[in-house]
Design an enzyme around this catalytic site. Sequence first.
Site, PDB file in Angstrom:
ATOM      1  N   CYS A 154      -8.305   0.907 -11.925  1.00  0.00           N
ATOM      2  CA  CYS A 154      -7.824   1.260 -10.593  1.00  0.00           C
ATOM      3  C   CYS A 154      -8.941   1.418  -9.568  1.00  0.00           C
ATOM      4  O   CYS A 154      -8.767   1.050  -8.403  1.00  0.00           O
ATOM      5  CB  CYS A 154      -6.936   2.487 -10.674  1.00  0.00           C
ATOM      6  SG  CYS A 154      -5.373   2.079 -11.516  1.00  0.00           S
TER       7      CYS A 154
ATOM      8  N   LYS B 129       1.474   4.564  -6.190  1.00  0.00           N
ATOM      9  CA  LYS B 129       1.459   3.127  -6.499  1.00  0.00           C
ATOM     10  C   LYS B 129       2.005   2.892  -7.891  1.00  0.00           C
ATOM     11  O   LYS B 129       1.991   3.801  -8.727  1.00  0.00           O
ATOM     12  CB  LYS B 129       0.024   2.586  -6.368  1.00  0.00           C
ATOM     13  CG  LYS B 129      -0.931   3.274  -7.319  1.00  0.00           C
ATOM     14  CD  LYS B 129      -2.349   2.802  -7.131  1.00  0.00           C
ATOM     15  CE  LYS B 129      -3.282   3.476  -8.082  1.00  0.00           C
ATOM     16  NZ  LYS B 129      -2.994   3.254  -9.516  1.00  0.00           N
TER      17      LYS B 129
ATOM     18  N   ASP C 150      -6.438   8.369  -8.855  1.00  0.00           N
ATOM     19  CA  ASP C 150      -5.710   8.648 -10.111  1.00  0.00           C
ATOM     20  C   ASP C 150      -6.315   9.737 -11.004  1.00  0.00           C
ATOM     21  O   ASP C 150      -6.385   9.549 -12.232  1.00  0.00           O
ATOM     22  CB  ASP C 150      -5.573   7.343 -10.934  1.00  0.00           C
ATOM     23  CG  ASP C 150      -4.731   6.282 -10.237  1.00  0.00           C
ATOM     24  OD1 ASP C 150      -4.280   6.520  -9.103  1.00  0.00           O
ATOM     25  OD2 ASP C 150      -4.537   5.199 -10.837  1.00  0.00           O
TER      26      ASP C 150
HETATM   27  C1  VGL Z   1      -4.835   2.843 -14.601  1.00  0.00           C
HETATM   28  C2  VGL Z   1      -4.220   1.620 -16.433  1.00  0.00           C
HETATM   29  C3  VGL Z   1      -2.894   1.762 -16.097  1.00  0.00           C
HETATM   30  C4  VGL Z   1      -5.956   3.452 -13.808  1.00  0.00           C
HETATM   31  C5  VGL Z   1      -3.522   2.986 -14.241  1.00  0.00           C
HETATM   32  O1  VGL Z   1      -5.714   4.441 -13.074  1.00  0.00           O
HETATM   33  O2  VGL Z   1      -7.099   2.940 -13.910  1.00  0.00           O
HETATM   34  N1  VGL Z   1      -5.181   2.146 -15.688  1.00  0.00           N
HETATM   35  N2  VGL Z   1      -2.553   2.448 -14.997  1.00  0.00           N
END
Ligand code: VGL
Length: 214
Positions: free
Chosen positions: A161, A116, A18
């Site tokens: 994540c 995802k 991410d």
């Molecule tokens: C994430 C909160 C919401 C992350 C993704 O990538 O850690 N955190 N969506």
Amino acid sequence: MASYALQATETDLLLVIDVQADFLPGGALAVPDGDAVIAPINALARRFRHVALTQDWHPAGHASFATSHPGKSPFGTVELAYGTQVLWPEHCVRGTPGAELSPRLDLRHAELIIRKGYRSGIDSYSAFREADRTTPTGLSGYLRERGFTRVFLCGLATDYCVGWSAIDARAAGFQAVVVEDACRAIDLDGSLERSWGDMAGAGVEREQSGAIGG
Ligand code: VGL
Ligand code: ZN
């Protein structure tokens, strides 16, 4: 010749979690100091033959967005069918600039991008299993079929994540190593400390990028 504590081999995969505009400075859910992960990730990736990335990829109106729950605020919680869900600002809406992977990543040899969180009613911190803890993303099948046995994790955010993915990598039967200096955390109400504890309990290893050769 330099000697390293760990040596990346043909059966190791670097999983970059991410590293997207919305989690970087100026983004909708900016992780403190988030852009500090990019240089160590680029350097580390040169020592791995095999690299994959994840991309948080939500439809508008996603159940993890505070705006989807009238009266609720970001960083509060709500009860969903699968349990307690932390509510976030709207982020990584599929197809928007905030969902784009950072153009500063130098990962042209990456072999897979796994998306995802694309089901409206289910969040997915983990790259392996959605937040209902049952819906698979397909990643463990991919890794197994490709013959990978160990996953090195880096990116954003350590306590969401990255941590959930590392724990699920262990649950799926892989070795998991979190590269600490190539991650940054959100750290909401002690979540970082809790996450390191949960990861240790699951047998996740913790290493610095400088200790990993390839
Ligand atoms: C994430 C909160 C919401 C992350 C993704 O990538 O850690 N955190 N969506
Ligand atoms: Zn998300």
